[in-house]
Design a protein around this motif. Structure first.
Motif, PDB file in Angstrom:
ATOM      1  N   LYS A  71      45.999  45.655  31.673  1.00 21.67           N
ATOM      2  CA  LYS A  71      45.560  44.435  31.002  1.00 21.67           C
ATOM      3  C   LYS A  71      46.717  43.749  30.281  1.00 21.67           C
ATOM      4  O   LYS A  71      47.460  44.389  29.551  1.00 21.67           O
ATOM      5  CB  LYS A  71      44.452  44.752  29.984  1.00 21.67           C
ATOM      6  CG  LYS A  71      43.233  45.453  30.572  1.00 21.67           C
ATOM      7  CD  LYS A  71      42.545  44.585  31.618  1.00 21.67           C
ATOM      8  CE  LYS A  71      41.345  45.309  32.224  1.00 21.67           C
ATOM      9  NZ  LYS A  71      40.738  44.522  33.324  1.00 21.67           N
ATOM     10  N   HIS A  72      46.814  42.445  30.494  1.00 26.10           N
ATOM     11  CA  HIS A  72      47.826  41.661  29.779  1.00 26.10           C
ATOM     12  C   HIS A  72      47.233  41.246  28.432  1.00 26.10           C
ATOM     13  O   HIS A  72      46.951  40.085  28.172  1.00 26.10           O
ATOM     14  CB  HIS A  72      48.238  40.437  30.608  1.00 26.10           C
ATOM     15  CG  HIS A  72      49.427  39.711  30.058  1.00 26.10           C
ATOM     16  ND1 HIS A  72      49.321  38.615  29.250  1.00 26.10           N
ATOM     17  CD2 HIS A  72      50.748  39.960  30.197  1.00 26.10           C
ATOM     18  CE1 HIS A  72      50.531  38.189  28.918  1.00 26.10           C
ATOM     19  NE2 HIS A  72      51.415  38.997  29.493  1.00 26.10           N
ATOM     20  N   ARG A 124      42.402  59.043  31.960  1.00 27.21           N
ATOM     21  CA  ARG A 124      41.821  57.701  32.014  1.00 27.21           C
ATOM     22  C   ARG A 124      42.611  56.853  31.032  1.00 27.21           C
ATOM     23  O   ARG A 124      42.605  57.108  29.827  1.00 27.21           O
ATOM     24  CB  ARG A 124      40.343  57.725  31.633  1.00 27.21           C
ATOM     25  CG  ARG A 124      39.442  58.458  32.622  1.00 27.21           C
ATOM     26  CD  ARG A 124      38.039  58.630  32.076  1.00 27.21           C
ATOM     27  NE  ARG A 124      38.021  59.518  30.909  1.00 27.21           N
ATOM     28  CZ  ARG A 124      37.168  59.389  29.891  1.00 27.21           C
ATOM     29  NH1 ARG A 124      36.280  58.406  29.882  1.00 27.21           N
ATOM     30  NH2 ARG A 124      37.208  60.240  28.885  1.00 27.21           N
ATOM     31  N   CYS A 125      43.296  55.847  31.549  1.00 32.13           N
ATOM     32  CA  CYS A 125      44.271  55.134  30.712  1.00 32.13           C
ATOM     33  C   CYS A 125      44.211  53.627  30.930  1.00 32.13           C
ATOM     34  O   CYS A 125      44.114  53.154  32.064  1.00 32.13           O
ATOM     35  CB  CYS A 125      45.680  55.645  31.027  1.00 32.13           C
ATOM     36  SG  CYS A 125      46.980  54.900  30.028  1.00 32.13           S
ATOM     37  N   VAL A 126      44.305  52.890  29.826  1.00 31.48           N
ATOM     38  CA  VAL A 126      44.451  51.435  29.863  1.00 31.48           C
ATOM     39  C   VAL A 126      45.890  51.114  29.478  1.00 31.48           C
ATOM     40  O   VAL A 126      46.339  51.482  28.389  1.00 31.48           O
ATOM     41  CB  VAL A 126      43.481  50.722  28.893  1.00 31.48           C
ATOM     42  CG1 VAL A 126      43.723  49.209  28.935  1.00 31.48           C
ATOM     43  CG2 VAL A 126      42.037  51.039  29.248  1.00 31.48           C
ATOM     44  N   LEU A 127      46.614  50.484  30.368  1.00 30.84           N
ATOM     45  CA  LEU A 127      47.970  50.020  30.060  1.00 30.84           C
ATOM     46  C   LEU A 127      47.862  48.602  29.529  1.00 30.84           C
ATOM     47  O   LEU A 127      47.283  47.730  30.194  1.00 30.84           O
ATOM     48  CB  LEU A 127      48.842  50.070  31.313  1.00 30.84           C
ATOM     49  CG  LEU A 127      49.063  51.461  31.922  1.00 30.84           C
ATOM     50  CD1 LEU A 127      49.818  51.350  33.239  1.00 30.84           C
ATOM     51  CD2 LEU A 127      49.822  52.357  30.952  1.00 30.84           C
ATOM     52  N   TYR A 128      48.405  48.374  28.338  1.00 32.64           N
ATOM     53  CA  TYR A 128      48.313  47.034  27.736  1.00 32.64           C
ATOM     54  C   TYR A 128      49.544  46.793  26.868  1.00 32.64           C
ATOM     55  O   TYR A 128      50.465  47.627  26.822  1.00 32.64           O
ATOM     56  CB  TYR A 128      47.002  46.904  26.959  1.00 32.64           C
ATOM     57  CG  TYR A 128      46.960  47.530  25.570  1.00 32.64           C
ATOM     58  CD1 TYR A 128      46.377  46.842  24.499  1.00 32.64           C
ATOM     59  CD2 TYR A 128      47.478  48.800  25.308  1.00 32.64           C
ATOM     60  CE1 TYR A 128      46.318  47.406  23.231  1.00 32.64           C
ATOM     61  CE2 TYR A 128      47.404  49.368  24.051  1.00 32.64           C
ATOM     62  CZ  TYR A 128      46.837  48.667  23.007  1.00 32.64           C
ATOM     63  OH  TYR A 128      46.784  49.218  21.746  1.00 32.64           O
ATOM     64  N   ARG A 129      49.608  45.666  26.159  1.00 35.64           N
ATOM     65  CA  ARG A 129      50.811  45.291  25.425  1.00 35.64           C
ATOM     66  C   ARG A 129      50.753  45.669  23.936  1.00 35.64           C
ATOM     67  O   ARG A 129      51.664  45.343  23.183  1.00 35.64           O
ATOM     68  CB  ARG A 129      51.059  43.789  25.583  1.00 35.64           C
ATOM     69  CG  ARG A 129      51.450  43.416  27.005  1.00 35.64           C
ATOM     70  CD  ARG A 129      51.251  41.937  27.328  1.00 35.64           C
ATOM     71  NE  ARG A 129      51.992  41.099  26.412  1.00 35.64           N
ATOM     72  CZ  ARG A 129      51.469  40.097  25.710  1.00 35.64           C
ATOM     73  NH1 ARG A 129      50.164  39.822  25.818  1.00 35.64           N
ATOM     74  NH2 ARG A 129      52.206  39.375  24.908  1.00 35.64           N
TER      75      ARG A 129
END
Length: 603
Positions: free
Chosen positions: A543-544, A575-580
């Motif tokens: 997610k950006h 389970r991972c969310v990559l974000y800023r």
């Protein structure tokens, strides 16, 4: 002496260089070409001027021969000083000794590319019938690499090293003569820059491995015509070349080299080392003119670094007999335009996919909810609640078709697209990846990822801005148009971030892990990393965004999707969310990982 002075005066009054003729589209053109301060210059001239210059140039050559013969008859000057060893006379521009170190010193201020150690290992390895090919598009640090390799040598190695700069004026015969002389003078390390500019290099490349490398000479070749090297390693140098690609610059390396840790900066300008080649002879390269800063600079980069690369290599390979179905476009001088259009069309398809995906179901992605509850009153709007997205989508598609028609000066057929795409892939400019599906299907969805993200973003941005000028938006305030435009560009960045993470993860793991996107009947995992040996996998959303919210991880937290995944690919262990935003672990077991930390971490 009077005769010598008189000859020198006569020579100075006569024109330099030589006259060449070219036939383009059945028309004859004339050019005067000469060297000035080590650089080749030329100008277009009329047939009348060409006829005038030719005898004058011949007269100059005649007088120069007379002058040389006359000087040989003079007695050698008497001197008490110790005679110096004459410098070897190479036919091509060559540097060695103090001049070589002075040239190399200009690269001492830059960090080394990740591939530096691979070339260094080649230089230190036992002699073999192999040469090293360093190739990539412009502004990716090739010449800097050669200079840094020279600086890394000890004094004895530097004494036996030399650097040759090739140009279009040089011939394979001159290169052979210089390498023969270099071998005789015991030069062990030979760096040849821009070797692909030599017209017959591709067809004669085996000369370097079969004649000189086998005698112990370590030869490193560099050039911007990457396609020429691709042809060479598949033909003349098959199984006799160590290949180093420089075109792809991952975020981890980009950040280290340019001290830039912002992923958005990488999305906007990534792909070239804009600050890394300011001291080279290429006047077009400077830190204040990033390759992908504007539509014009992006177009110029495609023309000079990509289209000319392909055309020059095709012209030089197999005596120009390998143009295949592109020959008609080349003869009509339309091939550059065709390559540019195909790249634009690929990026346009990408942008349209983002826009239509966000406009579908009468909803501009998440923009409707976000803009309605925006904290900043100036940006808060409920415009999208009544926004006729389906009508706008249709209008946007109509505009795109009109743009295509306006730009179309030639008919590009499917076979042209296929061949040009093949060459773009050979240039390491793009990678074709596939998406897995549940239930598993033999028909996989294909998507194209550009390795130079700045090129894609700039063209997408230009397209979005042009679309926003349509009359549909004319009745809106400028501020509201900006809000909608910014939202679409934000979604473009989001999709690009997905591609960047996917590509870099896939390339970093190589064959160690299986990396893919996974689609279900409803919803998808942006990325899955499968360890087949351990029969387990990690699932990701990308997610950006800087703020976490439940909607972001709804798919990777869906037990039904997890069970389907585990049945096919192994136990889900992450389970991972990559974000800023900042890295953190939620109570429900979902991990939030800063995407910049992820890309710079250990894979």
């Amino acid at each position: 002496m009077a005769d010598i002075n008189e000859l020198e005066e006569q020579i100075a009054k006569l024109p330099l260089g030589y006259v060449i003729e070219k036939i383009i589209s059945k028309k004859r053109y004339y050019y005067q070409q000469w060297k000035e301060n080590g650089k080749t210059k030329n100008r277009c001239i009329s047939e009348e001027e060409a006829n005038t210059l030719k005898p004058q140039i011949e007269e100059r050559k005649k007088l120069q021969k007379e002058l040389k013969a006359l000087k040989k008859t003079l007695p050698a000057p008497v001197s008490d000083a110790k005679e110096e060893t004459p410098e070897p006379e190479f036919k091509m521009p060559a540097l060695f000794g103090e001049a070589l170190l002075k040239m190399a010193q200009t690269a001492s201020q830059y960090e080394q590319r990740d591939c530096f150690s691979k070339i260094q290992s080649f230089l230190k390895a036992p002699a073999a019938d192999k040469v090293c090919l360093v190739f990539g598009l412009r502004r990716t640090g090739k010449t800097t690499l050669l200079k840094q390799l020279i600086l890394s040598m000890n004094k004895e190695e530097q004494k036996s090293a030399m650097y040759i700069k090739a140009s279009t004026e040089n011939t394979i015969e001159e290169l052979n003569a210089d390498l023969k002389l270099a071998n005789k003078l015991k030069y062990k390390y030979v760096f040849i820059d821009e070797i692909t500019l030599i017209e017959k290099f591709i067809d004669n490349a085996a000369l370097l491995s079969d004649v000189y490398a086998v005698q112990g000479m370590k030869i490193v070749l560099s050039g911007t015509d990457s396609l020429g090297f691709w042809f060479t390693q598949n033909e003349e140098l098959y199984d006799r070349a160590v290949t180093i690609h420089t075109t792809f610059i991952p975020f981890r390396e980009y950040s280290r080299l340019l001290k830039i840790d912002d992923i958005d900066e990488y999305i906007r300008y990534g792909g070239t080392l804009k600050a890394g080649e300011t001291n080279f002879e290429d006047s077009d390269a400077n830190a204040f003119d990033a390759s992908f800063r504007t539509d014009e600079s992006t177009r110029r980069y495609i023309d000079t670094a990509i289209a000319q690369n392909i055309q020059h290599s095709l012209k030089c390979y197999d005596r120009g007999n390998h143009f295949r179905n592109l020959i008609d476009l080349y003869k009509k001088e339309e091939l550059t335009n065709a390559i540019n259009r195909i790249i634009e069309d690929m990026n346009q398809a990408f942008t349209v996919d983002v826009i239509t995906r966000d406009f579908k179901s009468n909803d501009l992605g998440s923009a409707k909810d976000l803009l309605r509850r925006e904290k900043d009153e100036a940006k808060r709007t409920d415009f999208l609640d009544t926004f006729d997205a389906s009508e706008v989508t249709k209008k946007l598609m109509d505009i795109l078709k009109i743009r295509n028609k306006e730009r179309q000066s030639i008919e590009i057929e499917e076979v042209h697209i296929k061949e040009i795409t093949e060459y773009l892939k050979a240039l390491d400019l793009l990678e074709i990846v596939y998406t897995e599906n549940i239930p598993i299907s033999n028909k996989k969805q294909e998507r194209i990822i550009f390795t130079q993200c700045g090129l894609r973003f700039c063209q997408a941005q230009v397209l979005v801005y042009s679309l926003m000028q349509d009359e549909v938006f004319g009745s809106l305030t400028g501020e509201l148009r900006d809000i909608i435009t910014d939202k679409i560009l934000e979604d473009v960045r989001g999709r690009m971030l997905e591609d960047i993470v996917f590509l870099e993860t896939k390339r970093a793991y190589g064959l160690k892990r299986n990396v893919f996107k996974l689609k279900f009947a409803s919803g998808e995992f942006d990325m899955v990393i499968q360890d087949k040996a351990k029969k387990q996998c990690e699932i990701f959303e990308i997610k950006h965004s800087k703020e976490p919210c439940p909607a972001q991880y709804r798919h990777i937290n869906d037990e039904e999707k997890i069970l389907l995944t585990e049945a096919q690919f192994g136990k889900v262990v992450r389970r991972c969310v990559l974000y800023r935003g900042e890295s953190q672990m939620l109570k429900n077991g979902v991990e939030y990982k800063n995407v910049e930390e992820f890309l710079k971490g250990d894979f």
